[in-house]
Structures are given as C-alpha cells and as structure tokens.
Write a protein that holds these residues in place. Structure first.
Motif, PDB file in Angstrom:
ATOM      1  N   ALA A 181       0.687  -1.235  -0.013  1.00 26.74           N
ATOM      2  CA  ALA A 181       0.024   0.012  -0.102  1.00 26.74           C
ATOM      3  C   ALA A 181       0.886   1.230  -0.124  1.00 26.74           C
ATOM      4  O   ALA A 181       0.408   2.197  -0.510  1.00 26.74           O
ATOM      5  CB  ALA A 181      -0.832   0.093   1.255  1.00 26.74           C
ATOM      6  N   LYS A 182       2.111   1.165   0.629  1.00 25.13           N
ATOM      7  CA  LYS A 182       3.020   2.532   0.734  1.00 25.13           C
ATOM      8  C   LYS A 182       3.968   2.366  -0.281  1.00 25.13           C
ATOM      9  O   LYS A 182       4.871   3.269  -0.550  1.00 25.13           O
ATOM     10  CB  LYS A 182       3.315   2.616   2.263  1.00 25.13           C
ATOM     11  CG  LYS A 182       2.543   2.563   3.250  1.00 25.13           C
ATOM     12  CD  LYS A 182       2.938   2.299   4.524  1.00 25.13           C
ATOM     13  CE  LYS A 182       1.781   2.408   5.642  1.00 25.13           C
ATOM     14  NZ  LYS A 182       2.287   2.353   6.960  1.00 25.13           N
ATOM     15  N   GLN A 183       4.201   1.168  -1.110  1.00 25.43           N
ATOM     16  CA  GLN A 183       5.216   0.955  -2.196  1.00 25.43           C
ATOM     17  C   GLN A 183       6.512   1.264  -1.580  1.00 25.43           C
ATOM     18  O   GLN A 183       7.276   1.779  -2.125  1.00 25.43           O
ATOM     19  CB  GLN A 183       5.018   2.213  -3.074  1.00 25.43           C
ATOM     20  CG  GLN A 183       3.457   2.098  -3.858  1.00 25.43           C
ATOM     21  CD  GLN A 183       3.235   0.988  -4.855  1.00 25.43           C
ATOM     22  OE1 GLN A 183       3.804   0.861  -5.795  1.00 25.43           O
ATOM     23  NE2 GLN A 183       2.531  -0.067  -4.259  1.00 25.43           N
ATOM     24  N   ARG A 184       6.762   0.294  -0.568  1.00 25.94           N
ATOM     25  CA  ARG A 184       8.010   0.356   0.161  1.00 25.94           C
ATOM     26  C   ARG A 184       8.155  -0.795   0.754  1.00 25.94           C
ATOM     27  O   ARG A 184       7.489  -1.768   0.940  1.00 25.94           O
ATOM     28  CB  ARG A 184       8.180   1.573   1.085  1.00 25.94           C
ATOM     29  CG  ARG A 184       7.484   1.396   2.460  1.00 25.94           C
ATOM     30  CD  ARG A 184       7.510   2.724   3.242  1.00 25.94           C
ATOM     31  NE  ARG A 184       7.195   3.846   2.688  1.00 25.94           N
ATOM     32  CZ  ARG A 184       6.706   4.844   3.288  1.00 25.94           C
ATOM     33  NH1 ARG A 184       6.982   4.934   4.716  1.00 25.94           N
ATOM     34  NH2 ARG A 184       6.334   6.115   2.736  1.00 25.94           N
ATOM     35  N   GLY A 185       9.602  -1.069   1.044  1.00 27.24           N
ATOM     36  CA  GLY A 185       9.932  -2.487   1.824  1.00 27.24           C
ATOM     37  C   GLY A 185       9.509  -2.368   3.235  1.00 27.24           C
ATOM     38  O   GLY A 185       9.446  -1.359   3.702  1.00 27.24           O
ATOM     39  N   VAL A 186       9.713  -3.287   4.207  1.00 27.10           N
ATOM     40  CA  VAL A 186       9.417  -3.418   5.381  1.00 27.10           C
ATOM     41  C   VAL A 186      10.802  -3.311   6.008  1.00 27.10           C
ATOM     42  O   VAL A 186      11.733  -3.633   5.787  1.00 27.10           O
ATOM     43  CB  VAL A 186       9.030  -4.929   5.726  1.00 27.10           C
ATOM     44  CG1 VAL A 186       8.557  -5.214   7.297  1.00 27.10           C
ATOM     45  CG2 VAL A 186       7.615  -5.193   5.034  1.00 27.10           C
ATOM     46  N   ASP A 187      10.624  -2.497   7.131  1.00 33.01           N
ATOM     47  CA  ASP A 187      11.799  -2.096   8.086  1.00 33.01           C
ATOM     48  C   ASP A 187      12.050  -3.462   8.898  1.00 33.01           C
ATOM     49  O   ASP A 187      11.194  -3.438  10.010  1.00 33.01           O
ATOM     50  CB  ASP A 187      11.784  -1.000   8.878  1.00 33.01           C
ATOM     51  CG  ASP A 187      12.707  -0.667   9.456  1.00 33.01           C
ATOM     52  OD1 ASP A 187      13.914  -1.256   9.809  1.00 33.01           O
ATOM     53  OD2 ASP A 187      12.985   0.663   9.983  1.00 33.01           O
ATOM     54  N   PRO A 188      13.079  -4.489   8.841  1.00 33.38           N
ATOM     55  CA  PRO A 188      13.060  -5.531   9.531  1.00 33.38           C
ATOM     56  C   PRO A 188      13.302  -5.037  11.263  1.00 33.38           C
ATOM     57  O   PRO A 188      13.494  -5.829  12.134  1.00 33.38           O
ATOM     58  CB  PRO A 188      14.325  -6.151   9.127  1.00 33.38           C
ATOM     59  CG  PRO A 188      15.189  -5.181   8.419  1.00 33.38           C
ATOM     60  CD  PRO A 188      14.164  -4.122   7.925  1.00 33.38           C
ATOM     61  N   LEU A 189      13.779  -3.720  11.465  1.00 34.53           N
ATOM     62  CA  LEU A 189      14.317  -3.548  12.781  1.00 34.53           C
ATOM     63  C   LEU A 189      13.063  -2.668  13.434  1.00 34.53           C
ATOM     64  O   LEU A 189      13.200  -2.093  14.587  1.00 34.53           O
ATOM     65  CB  LEU A 189      15.551  -2.336  12.744  1.00 34.53           C
ATOM     66  CG  LEU A 189      16.768  -2.921  11.866  1.00 34.53           C
ATOM     67  CD1 LEU A 189      17.688  -1.834  11.908  1.00 34.53           C
ATOM     68  CD2 LEU A 189      17.158  -4.104  12.649  1.00 34.53           C
ATOM     69  N   ALA A 190      12.084  -2.624  12.853  1.00 34.59           N
ATOM     70  CA  ALA A 190      10.806  -1.882  13.499  1.00 34.59           C
ATOM     71  C   ALA A 190       9.975  -3.016  14.166  1.00 34.59           C
ATOM     72  O   ALA A 190       9.267  -3.584  13.465  1.00 34.59           O
ATOM     73  CB  ALA A 190       9.864  -1.178  12.688  1.00 34.59           C
ATOM     74  N   PRO A 191       9.901  -2.976  15.484  1.00 32.57           N
ATOM     75  CA  PRO A 191       9.406  -4.252  16.305  1.00 32.57           C
ATOM     76  C   PRO A 191       7.892  -3.951  16.103  1.00 32.57           C
ATOM     77  O   PRO A 191       6.987  -4.953  16.485  1.00 32.57           O
ATOM     78  CB  PRO A 191       9.655  -3.976  17.886  1.00 32.57           C
ATOM     79  CG  PRO A 191      10.117  -2.505  17.668  1.00 32.57           C
ATOM     80  CD  PRO A 191      10.720  -2.015  16.503  1.00 32.57           C
ATOM     81  N   ALA A 192       7.248  -2.826  15.792  1.00 28.38           N
ATOM     82  CA  ALA A 192       5.700  -2.608  15.767  1.00 28.38           C
ATOM     83  C   ALA A 192       5.279  -2.853  14.496  1.00 28.38           C
ATOM     84  O   ALA A 192       4.077  -2.437  14.160  1.00 28.38           O
ATOM     85  CB  ALA A 192       5.470  -1.293  16.353  1.00 28.38           C
TER      86      ALA A 192
END
Length: 265
Positions: A181-192
């Motif tokens: 939806a945001k056209q970006r990758g997932v941040d693996p360091l974001a716990p939430a």
C-alpha cells in the motif's frame, strides 16, 4: 441469467464469496503457468464471487473502498509466498540481483496477462450494453488479482534481499499488504511492524491504493480490443514501477555487515 445446467462446465459454478475468493486469487496469483482459457475462467468465477459479496455490502451500507480493502486483507494470507531456496529452484538456480530481475519480469508478465484478459472481458461487455453492469465486477476481480501478484512479488523480493519478516502467516501477509500500500519495503528493525500493519492508517492506505488500482483498470473499459491492449500495458508498467521501488528500498534496509554478498547496493 444463469447458464442452463447442461451448458455449465465442471468447476464453473459460482464461488462462495466467503470461502472461495482466497483460493481463486491464490491460484491466479501463483507463478505457475495457467492456460489462457483457464485463467479467463478463474477470473470469471472470481468476478461472480466478488459481485455476490458486493451485493451484500450494498445491503449493509459499507463503502466500496472499505469493502475492497476488507476483501483483500481476508485473502492476503492465501497468497503463495516462496522461500529463497524454492525461488532459486523455480528460477533456474538464479540468485541475487539476477533472481530479483526474473521475479519482476515474471510478475510483469502475470499482471499484463490478467490486464489483457480483464480488459478484453470489460471491452466485450462495453460492446454489449445490456451486460454493461457486469463489467465493474470483472475489473474489481482484476484489481484484486493484480494486487495479489504485486504483494507476492514484494514478499519474495524480501526473501531475495535477505530482509526477514517474522510472525504468523496472517501477520506477515498483513505486513506485506501494508508495505504494498505504501510502495516500500518492510523495516526489519521496526518491532511494531505487525501492529502498525493492522492499524487504521494502514487500512486507509491500503484502501486508497486499491482504489487507485481500480481506477487505472477503469480506463480499460473501451470498445473491442482497446481494453485488452490498455489493460495489459498499464499493468505491466505499474508492476515494473512497484518492483523497482521495492528493490531500491530493500537494498538499503540492512546494515552493510548483514547484506548478502550477492546483493549489490
């Protein structure tokens, strides 16, 4: 009007919108080759299932965008996602950037094919005014399938670039749908990540992205073969753009010491 019993083909019955939409989307989004006739038949079944669900939605007063987002979140866990080993096996042993290139090409071909079929179906309905009201259901089906193919591409690019997303299958599906939806990758360091993926802001972003995709497909509602040509071309370009955006984002997600030696910044 329903087709006479003697004219129906096996498996051509109307899908139960609560049970079979996910299965149909999963089959249409799978990377395996489907014969055009089979893909067309499955897309038609999906359109009928979605039309049935949409009728119930109108009865309960739920907006189309909200309904579309709810449908997609329900089917997201059924999108087939392959791990890195399986991806390499299915793509002739390719790894790294070459594997990512091939994944994007495959996804472009898949969305182009769906767009051509959906556009052709819509064009056929456009040429037959009494059936015009059935065309939007076909375009909604195309929108859902294209979104599923692109979410699958996004998730598998995460495998290629070594960006791991933890959680259950449903949780990971929600995270990948939010990333699409945001056209970006997932941040693996974001716990939430999982919590945010299920939040109101993400659902709004998903609804808006799906509605923009549907709006693009509405441009294929033209006479004769113009719908097929437009549908295929627009989907191909859009999927290429998604692939490029996600790859550029993922290259910078991991710190240098954790990047795969096969992935070049």
């Amino acid at each position: 009007m329903a087709a006479p019993e003697k004219d129906r083909q096996p498996g051509d019955e109307i899908a139960d919108p609560d049970k079979e939409v996910g299965e149909l989307v999963g089959r249409l989004a799978d990377s395996g080759e489907l014969e055009p006739a089979e893909r067309r038949r499955l897309l038609g079944r999906l359109a009928r299932a979605l039309a049935s669900g949409a009728r119930k939605t109108r009865e309960t007063g739920v907006g189309r965008g909200r309904w579309l987002a709810d449908v997609f979140m329900n089917i997201a866990p059924r999108i087939p996602i392959r791990d890195l080993h399986t991806l390499s096996e299915h793509h002739h042993g390719l790894t790294g950037e070459q594997l990512a290139d091939d994944l994007v090409r495959t996804a472009q071909k898949a969305t182009m094919t769906v767009g051509a079929i959906g556009g052709a179906l819509a064009a056929a309905e456009f040429a037959a005014p009494p059936l015009l009201l059935s065309a939007p259901a076909q375009l909604v089906a195309e929108t859902i399938v294209v979104a599923a193919i692109e979410v699958k591409l996004l998730a598998e690019l995460h495998e290629v670039y070594g960006v791991r997303v933890s959680g259950t299958g449903a949780q990971r599906a929600a995270v990948f749908a939010a990333a699409w939806a945001k056209q970006r990758g997932v941040d693996p360091l974001a716990p939430a990540s999982v919590t945010l993926a299920l939040g109101a802001a993400t659902k709004t972003a998903l609804r808006n992205r799906l509605m923009r995709t549907l709006g693009r497909h509405l441009t294929t509602l033209g006479p004769f073969l113009t719908g097929a040509v437009a549908g295929g071309a627009l989907n191909r370009m859009a999927t290429k753009k998604v692939g490029e955006a996600i790859r550029n984002d993922l290259r910078g997600k991991l710190p240098p010491g954790r990047r795969s030696p096969e992935i070049r910044p």
